[in-house]
Design an enzyme around this catalytic site. Structure first.
Site, PDB file in Angstrom:
ATOM      1  N   LYS A  93       0.861  -1.184   0.000  1.00 21.21           N
ATOM      2  CA  LYS A  93       0.000   0.000   0.000  1.00 21.21           C
ATOM      3  C   LYS A  93       0.888   1.222   0.000  1.00 21.21           C
ATOM      4  CE  LYS A  93      -3.908   2.141   0.347  1.00 21.21           C
ATOM      5  NZ  LYS A  93      -3.481   2.827  -0.908  1.00 21.21           N
ATOM      6  N   GLN A 114       7.297   3.940   3.809  1.00 23.77           N
ATOM      7  CA  GLN A 114       5.877   3.547   3.805  1.00 23.77           C
ATOM      8  C   GLN A 114       5.665   2.257   4.598  1.00 23.77           C
ATOM      9  OE1 GLN A 114       3.735   5.539   1.344  1.00 23.77           O
ATOM     10  NE2 GLN A 114       2.277   4.928   2.891  1.00 23.77           N
ATOM     11  N   LYS A 117       5.776   3.256   8.275  1.00 22.77           N
ATOM     12  CA  LYS A 117       4.633   4.140   8.544  1.00 22.77           C
ATOM     13  C   LYS A 117       3.353   3.314   8.642  1.00 22.77           C
ATOM     14  CE  LYS A 117       4.210   7.417   5.489  1.00 22.77           C
ATOM     15  NZ  LYS A 117       3.839   8.333   4.386  1.00 22.77           N
ATOM     16  N   LYS A 129       5.389   1.769  -3.212  1.00 19.36           N
ATOM     17  CA  LYS A 129       5.356   3.127  -3.762  1.00 19.36           C
ATOM     18  C   LYS A 129       5.580   3.022  -5.255  1.00 19.36           C
ATOM     19  CE  LYS A 129       4.862   7.277  -2.120  1.00 19.36           C
ATOM     20  NZ  LYS A 129       4.198   7.722  -0.876  1.00 19.36           N
ATOM     21  N   ASP A 169       0.095  10.766  -4.454  1.00 18.40           N
ATOM     22  CA  ASP A 169       1.243  11.393  -3.791  1.00 18.40           C
ATOM     23  C   ASP A 169       1.479  12.682  -4.595  1.00 18.40           C
ATOM     24  OD1 ASP A 169       3.449  10.677  -1.627  1.00 18.40           O
ATOM     25  OD2 ASP A 169       4.557  11.504  -3.302  1.00 18.40           O
ATOM     26  N   THR A 212      -4.442  13.529   5.271  1.00 16.69           N
ATOM     27  CA  THR A 212      -3.015  13.638   5.634  1.00 16.69           C
ATOM     28  C   THR A 212      -2.774  14.932   6.413  1.00 16.69           C
ATOM     29  OG1 THR A 212      -2.525  12.461   3.597  1.00 16.69           O
ATOM     30  CG2 THR A 212      -0.662  13.405   4.779  1.00 16.69           C
ATOM     31  N   SER A 380      -6.820   5.874   3.670  1.00 14.91           N
ATOM     32  CA  SER A 380      -6.909   5.021   2.482  1.00 14.91           C
ATOM     33  C   SER A 380      -7.378   3.615   2.872  1.00 14.91           C
ATOM     34  CB  SER A 380      -5.534   4.895   1.817  1.00 14.91           C
ATOM     35  OG  SER A 380      -5.257   5.988   0.981  1.00 14.91           O
TER      36      SER A 380
HETATM   37  P1  NDP Z   1       0.915  17.871  -4.135  1.00  9.53           P
HETATM   38  O1  NDP Z   1       1.367  17.521  -5.483  1.00  9.53           O
HETATM   39  O2  NDP Z   1      -0.520  18.084  -3.871  1.00  9.53           O
HETATM   40  O3  NDP Z   1       1.683  19.184  -3.626  1.00  9.53           O
HETATM   41  C1  NDP Z   1       3.062  19.227  -3.558  1.00  9.53           C
HETATM   42  C2  NDP Z   1       3.487  20.604  -3.069  1.00  9.53           C
HETATM   43  O4  NDP Z   1       4.872  20.576  -2.759  1.00  9.53           O
HETATM   44  C3  NDP Z   1       3.289  21.686  -4.115  1.00  9.53           C
HETATM   45  O5  NDP Z   1       3.041  22.909  -3.485  1.00  9.53           O
HETATM   46  C4  NDP Z   1       4.652  21.677  -4.822  1.00  9.53           C
HETATM   47  O6  NDP Z   1       4.966  22.917  -5.446  1.00  9.53           O
HETATM   48  C5  NDP Z   1       5.589  21.417  -3.660  1.00  9.53           C
HETATM   49  N1  NDP Z   1       6.777  20.711  -4.149  1.00  9.53           N
HETATM   50  C6  NDP Z   1       6.821  19.512  -4.769  1.00  9.53           C
HETATM   51  N2  NDP Z   1       8.069  19.191  -5.125  1.00  9.53           N
HETATM   52  C7  NDP Z   1       8.828  20.210  -4.733  1.00  9.53           C
HETATM   53  C8  NDP Z   1      10.200  20.463  -4.810  1.00  9.53           C
HETATM   54  N3  NDP Z   1      11.061  19.591  -5.393  1.00  9.53           N
HETATM   55  N4  NDP Z   1      10.674  21.618  -4.263  1.00  9.53           N
HETATM   56  C9  NDP Z   1       9.822  22.498  -3.679  1.00  9.53           C
HETATM   57  N5  NDP Z   1       8.493  22.301  -3.577  1.00  9.53           N
HETATM   58  C10 NDP Z   1       8.007  21.179  -4.095  1.00  9.53           C
HETATM   59  O7  NDP Z   1       1.493  16.719  -3.184  1.00  9.53           O
HETATM   60  P2  NDP Z   1       1.052  16.305  -1.705  1.00  9.53           P
HETATM   61  O8  NDP Z   1       0.593  17.489  -0.946  1.00  9.53           O
HETATM   62  O9  NDP Z   1       0.170  15.139  -1.817  1.00  9.53           O
HETATM   63  O10 NDP Z   1       2.438  15.785  -1.110  1.00  9.53           O
HETATM   64  C11 NDP Z   1       3.325  16.616  -0.375  1.00  9.53           C
HETATM   65  C12 NDP Z   1       4.241  15.757   0.483  1.00  9.53           C
HETATM   66  O11 NDP Z   1       3.452  14.987   1.395  1.00  9.53           O
HETATM   67  C13 NDP Z   1       5.098  14.734  -0.274  1.00  9.53           C
HETATM   68  O12 NDP Z   1       6.319  14.589   0.398  1.00  9.53           O
HETATM   69  C14 NDP Z   1       4.293  13.443  -0.143  1.00  9.53           C
HETATM   70  O13 NDP Z   1       5.114  12.311  -0.274  1.00  9.53           O
HETATM   71  C15 NDP Z   1       3.775  13.598   1.281  1.00  9.53           C
HETATM   72  N6  NDP Z   1       2.597  12.804   1.620  1.00  9.53           N
HETATM   73  C16 NDP Z   1       1.453  12.867   0.888  1.00  9.53           C
HETATM   74  C17 NDP Z   1       0.348  12.142   1.276  1.00  9.53           C
HETATM   75  C18 NDP Z   1      -0.954  12.242   0.556  1.00  9.53           C
HETATM   76  O14 NDP Z   1      -1.914  11.635   1.022  1.00  9.53           O
HETATM   77  N7  NDP Z   1      -1.064  12.989  -0.515  1.00  9.53           N
HETATM   78  C19 NDP Z   1       0.392  11.236   2.441  1.00  9.53           C
HETATM   79  C20 NDP Z   1       1.626  11.299   3.196  1.00  9.53           C
HETATM   80  C21 NDP Z   1       2.686  12.044   2.769  1.00  9.53           C
HETATM   81  P3  NDP Z   1       4.786  23.060  -7.057  1.00  9.53           P
HETATM   82  O15 NDP Z   1       3.320  23.141  -7.293  1.00  9.53           O
HETATM   83  O16 NDP Z   1       5.506  24.328  -7.378  1.00  9.53           O
HETATM   84  O17 NDP Z   1       5.428  21.853  -7.665  1.00  9.53           O
HETATM   85  O1  2IT Z   2       3.152   8.839   1.592  1.00  8.43           O
HETATM   86  C1  2IT Z   2       2.005   8.401   1.797  1.00  8.43           C
HETATM   87  O2  2IT Z   2       1.682   7.874   2.866  1.00  8.43           O
HETATM   88  C2  2IT Z   2       1.005   8.548   0.719  1.00  8.43           C
HETATM   89  N1  2IT Z   2       1.318   9.126  -0.325  1.00  8.43           N
HETATM   90  C3  2IT Z   2      -0.375   7.975   0.880  1.00  8.43           C
HETATM   91  C4  2IT Z   2      -0.402   6.531   0.501  1.00  8.43           C
HETATM   92  C5  2IT Z   2      -1.761   5.899   0.482  1.00  8.43           C
HETATM   93  O3  2IT Z   2      -1.800   4.714   0.106  1.00  8.43           O
HETATM   94  O4  2IT Z   2      -2.775   6.527   0.813  1.00  8.43           O
END
Ligand code: NDP
Ligand code: 2IT
Length: 448
Positions: A93, A114, A117, A129, A169, A212, A380
């Site tokens: 997952k 993951q 976690k 992943k 992600d 999240t 999830s």
């Molecule tokens: P999104 O794509 O929705 O948003 C990502 C954000 O981070 C955007 O604002 C983006 O800016 C910025 N960003 C991405 N890459 C970079 C970079 N290299 N340098 C600077 N800024 C960056 O992603 P999420 O919000 O879903 O994910 C954000 C983080 O949270 C990640 O690390 C992900 O692995 C983690 N995460 C996500 C989960 C989920 O359920 N979605 C669960 C657990 C963890 P820009 O638009 O300019 O690219």
């Molecule tokens: O980093 C993470 O935990 C996620 N991107 C969410 C994974 C999931 O299966 O909901």
């Protein structure tokens, strides 16, 4: 028999040789190995079964060609992956990331994180992943759709509702999951349980979008309260302005904090009166726009290019919610100079090892990503439960479960800190607890 220190060192050295070019993966392993020695000392079975060497190697990795037609009818080719890291606790997952930086090192670090976690959630899920080096920026809706279809045409061979269940992600949200699901359905007949983070109409779960970010705040509030503090009245800076950042900001504000800055990969907006989150949501979710638009529409706010972690101003709590290694040692020092006393991670591995060392030397309250951002994957799994029951839960029902899970994760971490006499070294608490859970599951299934 080797001492636990010698054992850890020997496994790391072997890995460093084998995967020498995979710097993010080696970093995740190193951060983990720096903390788990007391657990190995107490559990000699781990050395007896050479468990560490098994736990750092993914069960398998698929990598594949993803050809797609752009709007000018040119054939574009990307590289797609799925890393099935560890199934000891349940089916693989974990999310899919579409970002130009995606490579095997990044997906292996994410799959490794993951696995641990997921074990903290107490739910039956292993770790995986995937993703592609596809850049969604500047692509049309039809290009995104065709890319998702091509990616799923190959991925569908390796996943299934009882074996491997991807989600979103970076760069993959509800819209992309909808397109991926549509293609899976075309090729296999319907099975809504094969992906999570689906649109609600396609049997997605209420509160998955928020989970999240909300979960990060639930976990962090629990940690703050255990230390005589809370979000109430605090100034908060959040990096990113995507899915995790937006809902972390909304819940932090609900808990009485003022979110003074958020960022994207180009720059950040700052407003000492608090960011207007409804406008932010409108710009990011509806218009899919940039933060520069926000600054144009809000007179009192300022826009600055560069990293938000270079911001020099007094505030209390930092919530990195963008990406890996966004806080280096210099930026960690800046945070500490700014008076930040708590760093809690919505992103995966946002702090470099040197940054974490500085947090610890300065006695910050630290919420490691494996624990603090587990709310997304936990919800999830609640979506999988609803799909298996052919039912829908209310927003409140999901939210209540999510909060319980996050509070319980913090309790497990605290208990581990007491058991191993770790003080407030929550990172060691998180790593030791999750390591022993996965290790026990592996040993009980037979390790060779
Ligand atoms: P999104 O794509 O929705 O948003 C990502 C954000 O981070 C955007 O604002 C983006 O800016 C910025 N960003 C991405 N890459 C970079 C970079 N290299 N340098 C600077 N800024 C960056 O992603 P999420 O919000 O879903 O994910 C954000 C983080 O949270 C990640 O690390 C992900 O692995 C983690 N995460 C996500 C989960 C989920 O359920 N979605 C669960 C657990 C963890 P820009 O638009 O300019 O690219
Ligand atoms: O980093 C993470 O935990 C996620 N991107 C969410 C994974 C999931 O299966 O909901």
């Amino acid at each position: 028999m080797m001492s636990s220190i010698e054992y850890i060192e020997s496994v790391y050295q072997k890995l460093e040789k084998r995967d020498s070019h995979q710097k993010e993966f080696l970093q995740a392993i190193k951060e983990f190995f720096n903390t788990i020695q007391p657990a190995i000392e107490k559990n000699p079975e781990i050395i007896k079964w050479n468990l560490l060497e098994q736990i750092v190697e993914p069960e398998r990795i698929f990598s594949f060609r993803v050809p797609w037609l752009d709007d000018q009818q040119n054939v574009q080719v990307n590289k797609g992956f799925r890393v099935q890291f560890n199934s000891a606790m349940g089916p693989y997952k974990g999310g899919l990331r579409f970002h130009p930086t995606v490579n095997e090192s990044i997906l292996k670090f994410l799959g490794f994180e993951q696995t641990f976690k997921n074990s903290l959630t107490g739910l039956p899920i292993g770790g995986g992943k995937g993703g592609a080096d596809f850049d969604p920026k500047g692509k049309s809706e039809t290009e995104i759709m065709r890319f998702c279809q091509s990616y799923m045409t190959e991925l569908q061979k390796y996943i299934g509702p009882a074996t491997d269940i991807p989600a979103g992600d970076i760069g993959v949200g509800k819209r992309e999951i909808g397109y991926l699901y549509g293609q899976y359905k075309r090729l296999n007949g319907a099975h809504s349980g094969v992906l999570t983070g689906k649109p609600i109409l396609l049997n997605g779960s209420l509160a998955r979008t928020e989970a999240t970010g909300y979960g990060l705040i639930y976990y962090t509030e629990e940690m703050l309260q255990a230390n005589g503090k809370s979000f109430q009245g605090q100034q908060v800076v959040i990096s990113g302005s995507g899915n995790v950042a937006i809902y972390a900001a909304m819940k932090a504000q609900e808990y009485g904090a003022t979110v003074v800055a958020v960022s994207d990969s180009n720059g950040y907006i700052y407003d000492s009166n608090g960011i207007d989150l409804l406008l932010l949501k409108e710009i990011k979710e509806v218009r899919r726009g940039r933060l520069t638009e926000y600054a144009k529409e809000k007179e009192l706010s300022t826009y600055q290019e560069g990293s938000v972690w270079d911001l020099e101003t007094a505030y209390d709590i930092a919530l990195p919610c963008a990406t890996q290694n966004e806080i280096d040692r210099y930026q960690a020092a800046t945070l500490i100079k700014n008076g930040v006393y708590c760093v809690s991670e919505g992103a995966n591995m946002p702090s470099s090892i040197e940054a974490i060392e500085l947090y610890q030397e300065n006695n910050l309250l630290y919420g490691p990503s494996k624990a603090a951002n587990a709310g997304g994957v936990a919800t999830s799994t609640l979506e999988m439960a609803q799909n298996a029951q052919h039912s829908h839960w209310s927003f409140e029902q999901v939210d209540v479960e999510l909060k319980k899970i996050m509070i319980n994760i913090f309790k497990q971490v605290e208990d581990t800190c007491v058991e191993y006499d770790l003080g407030r070294n929550y990172l060691a608490g998180v790593n030791i607890h999750s390591f022993l859970t996965v290790a026990e599951a592996m040993i009980s299934q037979g390790v060779v």
